[in-house]
Design an enzyme around this catalytic site. Sequence first.
Site, mmCIF file in Angstrom:
data_model
loop_
_atom_site.group_PDB
_atom_site.id
_atom_site.type_symbol
_atom_site.label_atom_id
_atom_site.label_comp_id
_atom_site.label_asym_id
_atom_site.label_seq_id
_atom_site.Cartn_x
_atom_site.Cartn_y
_atom_site.Cartn_z
ATOM 1 N N ASP A 86 64.526 25.898 43.280
ATOM 2 C CA ASP A 86 63.915 26.960 42.481
ATOM 3 C C ASP A 86 62.560 27.286 43.104
ATOM 4 O O ASP A 86 61.649 26.462 43.100
ATOM 5 C CB ASP A 86 63.751 26.473 41.031
ATOM 6 C CG ASP A 86 63.232 27.578 40.121
ATOM 7 O OD1 ASP A 86 62.647 28.554 40.633
ATOM 8 O OD2 ASP A 86 63.411 27.449 38.903
ATOM 9 N N ASN A 113 64.868 36.193 51.360
ATOM 10 C CA ASN A 113 65.567 37.275 50.657
ATOM 11 C C ASN A 113 65.549 37.119 49.132
ATOM 12 O O ASN A 113 65.764 38.086 48.412
ATOM 13 C CB ASN A 113 67.016 37.278 51.192
ATOM 14 C CG ASN A 113 67.974 38.016 50.315
ATOM 15 O OD1 ASN A 113 67.986 39.243 50.302
ATOM 16 N ND2 ASN A 113 68.768 37.280 49.547
ATOM 17 N N HIS A 114 65.258 35.912 48.610
ATOM 18 C CA HIS A 114 65.387 35.678 47.163
ATOM 19 C C HIS A 114 64.345 36.486 46.369
ATOM 20 O O HIS A 114 63.277 36.825 46.881
ATOM 21 C CB HIS A 114 65.225 34.187 46.855
ATOM 22 C CG HIS A 114 63.867 33.663 47.215
ATOM 23 N ND1 HIS A 114 63.538 33.271 48.498
ATOM 24 C CD2 HIS A 114 62.742 33.499 46.476
ATOM 25 C CE1 HIS A 114 62.282 32.882 48.521
ATOM 26 N NE2 HIS A 114 61.767 33.014 47.302
ATOM 27 N N ILE A 115 64.672 36.739 45.116
ATOM 28 C CA ILE A 115 63.682 37.308 44.178
ATOM 29 C C ILE A 115 63.899 36.679 42.812
ATOM 30 O O ILE A 115 65.034 36.353 42.443
ATOM 31 C CB ILE A 115 63.793 38.853 44.002
ATOM 32 C CG1 ILE A 115 65.249 39.307 43.899
ATOM 33 C CG2 ILE A 115 63.048 39.586 45.079
ATOM 34 C CD1 ILE A 115 65.392 40.742 43.405
ATOM 35 N N TYR A 177 57.070 43.720 40.403
ATOM 36 C CA TYR A 177 57.970 43.617 41.559
ATOM 37 C C TYR A 177 57.376 44.354 42.763
ATOM 38 O O TYR A 177 57.319 43.814 43.878
ATOM 39 C CB TYR A 177 59.324 44.197 41.157
ATOM 40 C CG TYR A 177 60.339 44.319 42.266
ATOM 41 C CD1 TYR A 177 61.036 43.201 42.724
ATOM 42 C CD2 TYR A 177 60.626 45.552 42.852
ATOM 43 C CE1 TYR A 177 61.987 43.321 43.736
ATOM 44 C CE2 TYR A 177 61.569 45.677 43.862
ATOM 45 C CZ TYR A 177 62.240 44.570 44.299
ATOM 46 O OH TYR A 177 63.181 44.693 45.308
ATOM 47 N N SER A 178 56.921 45.587 42.512
ATOM 48 C CA SER A 178 56.337 46.388 43.580
ATOM 49 C C SER A 178 55.117 45.683 44.182
ATOM 50 O O SER A 178 54.937 45.655 45.408
ATOM 51 C CB SER A 178 55.958 47.755 43.004
ATOM 52 O OG SER A 178 55.250 48.511 43.925
ATOM 53 N N ALA A 179 54.306 45.071 43.302
ATOM 54 C CA ALA A 179 53.113 44.350 43.784
ATOM 55 C C ALA A 179 53.514 43.211 44.715
ATOM 56 O O ALA A 179 52.886 42.995 45.765
ATOM 57 C CB ALA A 179 52.312 43.815 42.603
ATOM 58 N N ASP A 213 73.936 48.285 45.894
ATOM 59 C CA ASP A 213 74.827 48.125 44.736
ATOM 60 C C ASP A 213 75.097 46.676 44.320
ATOM 61 O O ASP A 213 76.234 46.304 44.035
ATOM 62 C CB ASP A 213 76.148 48.863 44.981
ATOM 63 C CG ASP A 213 76.955 48.247 46.128
ATOM 64 O OD1 ASP A 213 76.495 47.252 46.739
ATOM 65 O OD2 ASP A 213 78.060 48.751 46.403
ATOM 66 N N ASP A 215 74.998 43.511 41.645
ATOM 67 C CA ASP A 215 75.179 43.514 40.179
ATOM 68 C C ASP A 215 73.838 43.646 39.461
ATOM 69 O O ASP A 215 73.698 44.432 38.531
ATOM 70 C CB ASP A 215 75.867 42.215 39.718
ATOM 71 C CG ASP A 215 77.300 42.162 40.203
ATOM 72 O OD1 ASP A 215 77.812 43.214 40.632
ATOM 73 O OD2 ASP A 215 77.903 41.069 40.160
#
Length: 283
Positions: A86, A113-115, A177-179, A213, A215
Amino acid sequence: KVLCATGIIAGLLAFFWKDTFNPESLSGARVLLTGASAGIGEQMAYHYAKFGAEIVLTARREAVLQKVVEKCLTLGAKKIFYIPADMSSPSEPEKVVQFAVQKLGGLDYLVLNHIGVTHFQMWAGDVEYTRWLMQVNFFSYVALATAALPTLEKNKGSLVVVSSLTGKIPTPFTTSYSATKFALDGFFSSLRHELIMQNRNVSVTLCILGLIDTDTALENTRGKVHLTAFPAPEAALAIIRGGATRVQEVFYPWWLQYMCCLWVLFPNDRDQVLRSYYNYSSP
Ligand code: NDP
């Protein structure tokens, strides 16, 4: 007129341009891939497997990672391991890199790549959430890259950072998110210069994606945007090609690059353009 002509020429060049991607260069390449249990990360795992890479996958959900590993084996992965982690925990990035280096004997690619869970909604004042998202989407990337740099340098490797159009152009419903994505652009674009200045042979590829695209993205944006979502397997391949050819920035779809240029060149028309893509009447 000049801009229009430039855009057309650039479009034609992009269409006919044959990049130097050689899939064979990924056979036996040692890859650590984050956010690999779902979405674009999962699709990248399948591409790397088909190219014969040696892979370590990470995300939080062990059972899902196991399933991705099984599919990668059927697709041709030379070696594959997974480690549940995590990235909201500051101690995890170093552990994950150590695991990958130990299992693969070094790294050629670190693909970040994770968010963390993203709420596509208006800012409601949750400062703690923003702090948490910064940890998952930004600080963990910095920590993973820092831990992996020595082995990447030794192997003339590549650092691949997945960002977003919202890391170049701020859009509604993406404050935190953008920040985090702007922060990635600032940090890793600056780091790229410093690596070049020090003759350290590690490429840094920043990937700017439009709506894809997956989910989670489709669920988040439903009813809020008028945008076409592009296929995750294609986005995944564009990222892998960009990393393998060591380009500084990947735009997927490709024309986002020109959108970013126009954004800078025409500041007075920005709002009008954004309003045509977002549902401003019912937030
Ligand atoms: P998904 O939500 O589909 O997948 C996110 C991945 O991150 C999953 O594997 C998830 O696995 C993992 N993850 C979530 N939380 C954590 C955590 N705390 N620690 C470690 N791993 C975590 O995302 P996408 O595939 O849609 O996006 C992938 C990348 O592409 C992101 O960087 C995103 O910003 C970027 N992007 C995506 C766009 C889109 O429209 N889809 C548009 C622009 C950019 P698990 O739950 O098992 O931990």
